[in-house]
Design an enzyme around this catalytic site. Structure first.
Site, mmCIF file in Angstrom:
data_model
loop_
_atom_site.group_PDB
_atom_site.id
_atom_site.type_symbol
_atom_site.label_atom_id
_atom_site.label_comp_id
_atom_site.label_asym_id
_atom_site.label_seq_id
_atom_site.Cartn_x
_atom_site.Cartn_y
_atom_site.Cartn_z
ATOM 1 N N CYS A 62 -8.094 7.027 2.165
ATOM 2 C CA CYS A 62 -8.170 7.632 0.841
ATOM 3 C C CYS A 62 -9.523 8.324 0.636
ATOM 4 O O CYS A 62 -9.778 9.344 1.255
ATOM 5 C CB CYS A 62 -7.839 6.605 -0.238
ATOM 6 N N ARG A 89 -8.392 16.737 -2.640
ATOM 7 C CA ARG A 89 -8.595 15.508 -3.422
ATOM 8 C C ARG A 89 -7.543 15.394 -4.522
ATOM 9 O O ARG A 89 -7.179 16.378 -5.143
ATOM 10 C CB ARG A 89 -9.986 15.507 -4.067
ATOM 11 N N ILE A 117 -2.754 5.937 -4.278
ATOM 12 C CA ILE A 117 -3.420 5.867 -5.577
ATOM 13 C C ILE A 117 -4.406 7.028 -5.650
ATOM 14 O O ILE A 117 -5.362 7.074 -4.876
ATOM 15 C CB ILE A 117 -4.173 4.533 -5.766
ATOM 16 N N ARG A 118 -4.165 7.969 -6.544
ATOM 17 C CA ARG A 118 -5.016 9.170 -6.637
ATOM 18 C C ARG A 118 -5.275 9.717 -5.233
ATOM 19 O O ARG A 118 -6.408 10.050 -4.871
ATOM 20 C CB ARG A 118 -6.333 8.859 -7.338
ATOM 21 N N HIS A 153 -3.554 3.607 1.123
ATOM 22 C CA HIS A 153 -4.372 2.401 1.201
ATOM 23 C C HIS A 153 -3.656 1.312 1.998
ATOM 24 O O HIS A 153 -2.982 0.472 1.413
ATOM 25 C CB HIS A 153 -4.644 1.858 -0.208
ATOM 26 N N GLU A 155 -4.850 -1.284 3.225
ATOM 27 C CA GLU A 155 -5.426 -2.592 2.915
ATOM 28 C C GLU A 155 -4.800 -3.236 1.678
ATOM 29 O O GLU A 155 -5.020 -4.415 1.418
ATOM 30 C CB GLU A 155 -6.945 -2.479 2.735
#
Length: 169
Positions: A62, A89, A117-118, A153, A155
């Site tokens: 990310c 972005r 996420i974003r 992500h 993780e």
């Protein structure tokens, strides 16, 4: 922590001098302008460039992907230029637009539960960069030599296969 039959000791990198002693490196999500400023101000950026050039395994996710890219298309982000990609972005929207998707990732036998996420999207991929998976024709995971970058992500799931591919294969 122990995964993939390996024991690892986790060290936070907030100052210069830590990265050279690491065997593998994860640049996680967060805020890319803040991360790039910290790396510059603390003298960590050159250590990470040398780490990547030395062939040690890296996973950038990310915001970490944005900072590692050749071009973030945002002058506020000082990129490391260790991954020959251009990123957009927040390409997948704002926080409220977060989503999960099951992705077919090269090197994984079963789909991976990716959390966005974003999230940035990878716009351009230079020669020498392998696209590991896409969503709607847009690359969201890539590999260049010893560096794997994801828009999502890994993780945030219990599934550690992306980390396994990045660090232990």
């Amino acid at each position: 922590a122990e995964r993939h039959g390996e024991s690892v000791e986790v060290e936070e990198v907030r100052t210069a001098g830590v990265v050279p002693d690491c065997d593998l490196l994860l640049m996680p999500g967060g805020e890319s302008t803040t991360i790039s400023r910290l790396l510059r101000d603390e003298g960590i950026a050159e250590e990470i460039r040398a780490f990547a050039a030395g062939g040690k395994p890296m996973l950038v996710t990310c915001a970490g992907l944005i900072v590692a890219a050749r071009d973030a298309k945002d002058e506020r982000v000082e990129t490391l230029d260790i991954l020959d990609v251009t990123v957009d972005r927040n390409a997948f929207g704002r926080q409220k637009d977060s989503f999960e998707a099951m992705l077919d990732v090269d090197g994984l036998a079963e789909p991976f539960p990716a959390v966005f996420i974003r999230a940035p999207a990878i716009d351009e991929v230079d020669d020498g960069v392998d696209v590991l998976c896409e969503i709607d024709g847009r690359p969201v995971a890539v590999r260049q030599d010893n560096v794997i970058g994801t828009s999502f992500h890994p993780e945030l799931t219990e599934d550690s296969r992306i980390h396994g591919v990045a660090f232990f294969e």
